[in-house]
Design a protein around this motif. Structure first.
Motif, short mmCIF file in Angstrom:
data_model
loop_
_atom_site.label_atom_id
_atom_site.label_comp_id
_atom_site.label_asym_id
_atom_site.label_seq_id
_atom_site.Cartn_x
_atom_site.Cartn_y
_atom_site.Cartn_z
N GLY A 13 46.55 12.80 -32.73
CA GLY A 13 45.35 13.29 -32.05
C GLY A 13 44.66 14.41 -32.80
N ALA A 14 44.65 14.31 -34.14
CA ALA A 14 43.94 15.31 -34.96
C ALA A 14 42.45 15.26 -34.62
CB ALA A 14 44.14 14.99 -36.45
N ILE A 15 41.79 16.42 -34.81
CA ILE A 15 40.38 16.54 -34.45
C ILE A 15 39.53 15.45 -35.13
CG2 ILE A 15 39.99 18.33 -36.23
CD1 ILE A 15 38.24 18.41 -32.89
N GLN A 16 39.88 15.12 -36.37
CA GLN A 16 39.08 14.11 -37.09
C GLN A 16 39.28 12.72 -36.49
OE1 GLN A 16 41.30 16.14 -38.61
NE2 GLN A 16 40.16 17.43 -40.04
N HIS A 17 40.42 12.46 -35.89
CA HIS A 17 40.62 11.17 -35.21
C HIS A 17 39.87 11.18 -33.87
CE1 HIS A 17 42.46 7.29 -34.52
NE2 HIS A 17 42.61 7.65 -33.25
N ARG A 18 40.00 12.29 -33.15
CA ARG A 18 39.32 12.40 -31.86
C ARG A 18 37.82 12.17 -32.00
NH1 ARG A 18 41.30 17.53 -28.43
NH2 ARG A 18 43.52 17.42 -28.82
N ALA A 19 37.27 12.66 -33.13
CA ALA A 19 35.82 12.56 -33.33
C ALA A 19 35.34 11.13 -33.19
CB ALA A 19 35.45 13.10 -34.70
N GLY A 20 36.21 10.19 -33.47
CA GLY A 20 35.79 8.79 -33.44
C GLY A 20 36.13 8.06 -32.16
N MET A 21 36.84 8.72 -31.22
CA MET A 21 37.28 7.96 -30.03
C MET A 21 37.21 8.74 -28.73
SD MET A 21 40.23 9.71 -29.76
CE MET A 21 41.24 8.94 -28.51
N GLN A 22 36.79 10.02 -28.83
CA GLN A 22 36.89 10.89 -27.66
C GLN A 22 35.98 10.48 -26.51
OE1 GLN A 22 37.67 14.82 -28.82
NE2 GLN A 22 37.07 15.75 -26.91
N THR A 23 34.92 9.69 -26.83
CA THR A 23 34.02 9.28 -25.74
C THR A 23 34.50 7.99 -25.07
OG1 THR A 23 32.62 8.19 -27.37
CG2 THR A 23 31.96 10.40 -26.71
N SER A 24 35.67 7.51 -25.43
CA SER A 24 36.24 6.32 -24.76
C SER A 24 36.38 6.64 -23.26
CB SER A 24 37.61 5.98 -25.33
OG SER A 24 37.52 5.80 -26.73
N LYS A 25 36.16 5.62 -22.43
CA LYS A 25 36.14 5.90 -20.98
C LYS A 25 37.54 6.21 -20.45
CE LYS A 25 31.81 4.69 -21.30
NZ LYS A 25 31.82 4.53 -22.75
N THR A 26 38.54 5.42 -20.84
CA THR A 26 39.92 5.69 -20.43
C THR A 26 40.78 5.71 -21.70
OG1 THR A 26 39.59 4.58 -18.32
CG2 THR A 26 41.87 4.86 -19.03
N ILE A 27 41.58 6.78 -21.83
CA ILE A 27 42.40 6.91 -23.04
C ILE A 27 43.88 6.92 -22.64
CG2 ILE A 27 42.96 8.40 -25.02
CD1 ILE A 27 40.04 9.47 -24.81
N VAL A 28 44.65 6.10 -23.34
CA VAL A 28 46.09 6.00 -23.11
C VAL A 28 46.77 6.30 -24.44
CG1 VAL A 28 47.99 4.44 -22.49
CG2 VAL A 28 45.77 4.23 -21.34
N ALA A 29 47.84 7.10 -24.42
CA ALA A 29 48.57 7.36 -25.67
C ALA A 29 50.06 7.12 -25.47
CB ALA A 29 48.33 8.79 -26.13
N VAL A 30 50.65 6.58 -26.53
CA VAL A 30 52.10 6.44 -26.58
C VAL A 30 52.56 7.27 -27.78
CG1 VAL A 30 54.05 4.85 -26.82
CG2 VAL A 30 51.92 4.06 -25.74
N ASN A 31 53.38 8.29 -27.50
CA ASN A 31 53.83 9.16 -28.59
C ASN A 31 55.19 9.71 -28.21
OD1 ASN A 31 54.10 11.45 -30.44
ND2 ASN A 31 51.95 11.01 -30.92
N LYS A 32 56.10 9.78 -29.17
CA LYS A 32 57.45 10.25 -28.81
C LYS A 32 57.53 11.77 -28.72
CE LYS A 32 59.47 9.97 -33.44
NZ LYS A 32 60.43 9.26 -34.28
N ASP A 33 56.46 12.45 -29.19
CA ASP A 33 56.44 13.91 -29.12
C ASP A 33 55.59 14.36 -27.93
OD1 ASP A 33 56.16 16.60 -29.44
OD2 ASP A 33 55.07 16.51 -31.36
#
Ligand code: FAD
Length: 318
Positions: free
Chosen positions: A267-287
């Motif tokens: 979820g680095a800021i540069q990745h968020r820049a391209g997806m943050q306006t998605s209506k529903t966000i789901v993440a799978v992360n072990k951390d």
């Protein structure tokens, strides 16, 4: 009621979804008048009428296929002269943004690009944009000339709204610059059978946590169970695990789907820049401390190699 020009993105008469979304937004600010150009333009009329176009201006000419954007700008300018619209809406594709910029320059108008929403205002349409790597949401309007606005795919729901859809031939005189650049060949990308990343209603993305090109098969399997497009973080792309055309983020593509599922992405800021306006966000992360969890609607703390295949099986079983 004021008319609103909507530029129609279509392939041989098949109207692409972002144009239908534009018709939904256009109806909020006036009566949509669609402009369909090139091969199959006339075939778009029924679909456009079903989605609210009161009129469809068509023009078929070889120039639209052989040359790049200028003939389309010439046609939109002719439509602008014929209609005197309250605004011109264009899909936010690379081509759409070039058309819009050239048109705004010719009309001496202000332009707003990459709007994610549009509403009527007392002094003209008000556009919402997500700016500075999606850190801020702004609202703005054009204060000079006819507003030219490009809208990102998935910014509005497609709504049926039957209208007259009267078809009229548009009269276009091509400018001297129209033939300045010629398409010399096209190499179609090999189809994956999945939707185009920037237009998909669902995007399933994988990051460094996927840990290898071969493991992207589990991301693809989840995507296929949902009819989704596949995205990737830059870390996954730089490692050569997935093509750059699928990169989501500041230096990749900007997506705004109904559902974005990020697996093994921090979820680095540069990745968020391209997806943050998605209506529903789901993440799978072990951390559990991964920054992606700050913006998700639903988060799963776990190993993606356990969670993602289970999710795929569950969806397939429904
Ligand atoms: P990491 O940050 O390494 O995160 C991997 C995540 O996977 C971690 O959170 C980890 O906990 C998790 N994980 C590991 N194994 C598992 C497992 N088995 N199960 C579940 N979770 C697991 N990045 C982009 O994505 N797009 C861009 O367009 C972009 N443009 C950039 C432009 C510039 C100018 C710069 C400087 C950087 C750019 N970046 C971009 C890179 C960005 O800063 C990050 O480095 C990148 O996004 C990290 O990718 P990642 O989240 O996949 O990897």
């Amino acid at each position: 009621m004021a008319e609103v020009l909507v530029y129609v993105d279509h392939v041989d008469g098949a109207v692409r979804k972002p144009t239908l979304e534009l018709l939904t937004l256009a109806r909020r600010i006036g009566e949509p008048v669609a402009v369909a150009l090139g091969n199959g333009a006339g075939d778009t009329a029924a679909t456009l009428a079903e989605h609210g176009a009161v009129k469809v201006l068509t023009h078929e000419a070889a120039e639209y296929a052989d040359y790049l954007v200028v003939p389309k700008v010439d046609a939109l300018q002719a439509a602008h002269e014929a209609v005197s619209p309250a605004a011109v809406l264009v899909p936010s594709s690379a081509e759409g943004k070039e058309i819009a910029a050239r048109l705004a320059l010719r009309l001496g108008s202000g332009i707003i690009t990459d709007a994610v929403d549009l509403e009527a205002g007392d002094e003209g349409p008000v556009a919402t944009q997500s700016v500075f790597a999606a850190s801020y949401t702004t609202k703005s309007r054009v204060s000079k000339g006819t507003p030219v606005i490009t809208v990102k795919p998935n910014s509005a729901a497609v709504e049926a709204a039957p209208a007259a859809g009267a078809v009229e031939a548009l009269s276009v005189t091509f400018s001297a610059q129209a033939t300045g650049t010629k398409v010399t060949g096209r190499t179609p990308r090999e189809s994956t059978g999945r939707p185009e990343l920037t237009e998909a209603a669902i995007v399933v993305s994988g990051g460094r946590g996927v840990n290898g090109a071969e493991n992207f098969a589990i991301i693809e399997a989840l995507a296929d169970s949902l009819g989704a497009a596949v995205g990737a973080s830059r870390a996954a792309v730089d490692a050569g695990w997935y093509p750059h055309t699928n990169q989501v983020g500041q230096t990749g593509k900007s997506v705004s789907p109904q559902l974005y599922i990020a697996s093994g992405i921090s979820g680095a800021i540069q990745h968020r820049a391209g997806m943050q306006t998605s209506k529903t966000i789901v993440a799978v992360n072990k951390d559990a401390e991964a920054p992606i969890f700050e913006l998700v609607d639903y988060g799963v703390v776990g190993d993606l190699f356990d969670v993602v295949p289970q999710l795929t099986e569950e969806i397939k079983a429904r």
